[in-house]
Design a protein around this motif. Structure first.
Motif, mmCIF file in Angstrom:
data_model
loop_
_atom_site.group_PDB
_atom_site.id
_atom_site.type_symbol
_atom_site.label_atom_id
_atom_site.label_comp_id
_atom_site.label_asym_id
_atom_site.label_seq_id
_atom_site.Cartn_x
_atom_site.Cartn_y
_atom_site.Cartn_z
ATOM 1 N N ALA A 1 7.604 13.742 -1.977
ATOM 2 C CA ALA A 1 8.386 12.514 -1.777
ATOM 3 C C ALA A 1 8.129 11.473 -2.852
ATOM 4 N N ILE A 2 7.331 11.794 -3.857
ATOM 5 C CA ILE A 2 6.855 10.760 -4.770
ATOM 6 C C ILE A 2 7.994 10.106 -5.569
ATOM 7 N N ASN A 3 9.012 10.881 -5.963
ATOM 8 C CA ASN A 3 10.128 10.279 -6.704
ATOM 9 C C ASN A 3 10.888 9.279 -5.834
ATOM 10 N N ASP A 4 11.105 9.643 -4.566
ATOM 11 C CA ASP A 4 11.792 8.728 -3.654
ATOM 12 C C ASP A 4 10.914 7.520 -3.325
ATOM 13 N N LEU A 5 9.601 7.727 -3.268
ATOM 14 C CA LEU A 5 8.681 6.610 -3.066
ATOM 15 C C LEU A 5 8.780 5.619 -4.223
ATOM 16 N N ALA B 1 -6.260 -0.302 -6.987
ATOM 17 C CA ALA B 1 -5.248 -1.297 -7.339
ATOM 18 C C ALA B 1 -4.428 -0.807 -8.521
ATOM 19 N N LEU B 2 -3.146 -0.552 -8.274
ATOM 20 C CA LEU B 2 -2.244 -0.200 -9.362
ATOM 21 C C LEU B 2 -1.938 -1.443 -10.188
ATOM 22 N N THR B 3 -1.880 -2.573 -9.521
ATOM 23 C CA THR B 3 -1.800 -3.868 -10.189
ATOM 24 C C THR B 3 -2.337 -4.934 -9.249
ATOM 25 N N ASN C 1 6.488 2.332 -11.959
ATOM 26 C CA ASN C 1 6.821 3.503 -12.778
ATOM 27 C C ASN C 1 5.606 4.379 -13.064
ATOM 28 N N ARG C 2 4.407 3.841 -12.834
ATOM 29 C CA ARG C 2 3.176 4.630 -13.031
ATOM 30 C C ARG C 2 2.738 5.319 -11.737
ATOM 31 N N ILE D 1 0.862 -1.186 0.000
ATOM 32 C CA ILE D 1 0.000 0.000 0.000
ATOM 33 C C ILE D 1 0.896 1.232 0.000
ATOM 34 N N VAL D 2 0.760 2.061 -1.032
ATOM 35 C CA VAL D 2 1.651 3.207 -1.211
ATOM 36 C C VAL D 2 0.851 4.506 -1.163
ATOM 37 N N ASP D 3 1.377 5.455 -0.411
ATOM 38 C CA ASP D 3 0.764 6.776 -0.294
ATOM 39 C C ASP D 3 1.070 7.596 -1.552
ATOM 40 N N ASN D 4 0.036 7.932 -2.317
ATOM 41 C CA ASN D 4 0.205 8.798 -3.485
ATOM 42 C C ASN D 4 -0.725 10.001 -3.403
#
Length: 307
Positions: A100-104, A132-134, A148-149, A90-93
């Motif tokens: 911080a998104i590039n480092d994430l 769900a990103l995937t 990468n998305r 689970i990723v915070d976007n």
């Protein structure tokens, strides 16, 4: 046949009947002894050096200390865990994670590479709603493409607790004897309306371990119910499920710390221990190692009989 011999024969038959009858009815005096017999249980445990945050391998069975409801259990044998490990990331976007998104993204890519081959992995984002990103896949390239998305959602809020609860319910349906949820997040405003007991209950029912990596916000406020619910889940969730929480002060630390976390998750032990049969299953599981400087985290394997 003499009268004495006949009497002994009759007495023997009566004695046999008195034992056989309660056995047939399930009320045998042997039942307490049967209940006291031990049955084998399985736990999955990660051990790492407290200072270096690096996994420790090749520990013998006697190095592990397992307690259930405070009672120490006998550890029978240990081995390297090799069963499939489904992992939901689970990723915070949300908007707050934009700086911080590039480092994430880099950290997520490093984590995916480090845990490659462990089992199917899914990636879920939390901007405005869990998405769900995937779906679960073992294709490393598909997972890298999904990473990468990863971009932040403009003007979006975080729905982390909704995501943890939904992911936990999904994992509960997967047929695997271990599972993990990995949260990568910044400390920001929570827009989920769930209460922490509901989220922790879903996590417990799933049997998954919760691992959390948090970019700490020193100026963050915990004055709202949403913030307190989020803080409680991120604190109690890893401790109660057998997972690990790591805090970082800079987003540049995401990548190295996620490599550390991946190594810890991937180097689990399969620990077999004994427990006396009981009508009441234990409520609390604890694991430690009898060696200074080492830390152990783990939980019973999923799908085992509760008694």
């Amino acid at each position: 046949m003499s009268r004495a011999a006949l009497a002994r024969l009759i007495a023997g038959c009566v004695a046999f009947a008195s034992v056989a009858t309660p056995l047939a009815n399930g009320d045998s005096f042997l039942m307490p002894r049967l209940l006291a017999q031990a049955r084998e249980r399985i736990a999955y445990v990660s051990v790492f050096d407290k200072d270096k945050q690096q996994p420790v391998r090749d520990l013998p069975a006697e190095a592990f200390v397992i307690r259930e409801d405070g009672t120490r259990r006998e550890v029978l044998r240990v081995a390297t865990a090799d069963s499939p490990l489904p992992i939901a990331i689970i990723v915070d976007n949300s908007q707050a994670a934009a700086p911080a998104i590039n480092d994430l993204r880099k950290g997520l890519t490093a984590f995916l590479t480090a845990v490659q081959g462990s089992g199917p992995i899914s990636i879920v984002t939390i901007a405005d709603r869990p998405t769900a990103l995937t779906d679960y896949t073992s294709s490393h390239q598909e997972l890298l493409d999904a990473a990468n998305r990863l971009f932040h959602g403009p003007s979006s809020g975080a729905t982390l607790l909704d995501a943890i609860a939904e992911v936990a319910k999904g994992l509960a349906k997967r047929d695997a004897d271990r599972a993990a949820i990995v949260v990568i997040t910044t400390e920001n405003i929570e827009y989920s309306n769930l209460q922490y007991p509901d989220v922790l209950a879903a996590l417990k029912a799933s049997g998954a371990t919760l691992h959390v990596l948090v970019l700490v916000n020193q100026r963050g406020s915990f004055s709202t119910d949403e913030a307190r619910n989020r803080s409680t889940v991120l604190d109690r969730g890893p401790r109660e499920s057998g997972g690990v929480r790591m805090d970082v002060l800079s987003s540049m630390s995401f990548e190295p710390r996620l490599r550390d976390l991946a190594a810890i998750i991937k180097s689990q032990y399969r620990v077999v221990y004994s427990r006396p049969q009981s009508l009441i299953p234990p409520e609390k599981f604890e694991v430690s190692v009898a060696k200074p400087g080492l830390e152990a985290h783990g939980a019973p394997a999923r799908g085992q009989a509760v008694k």
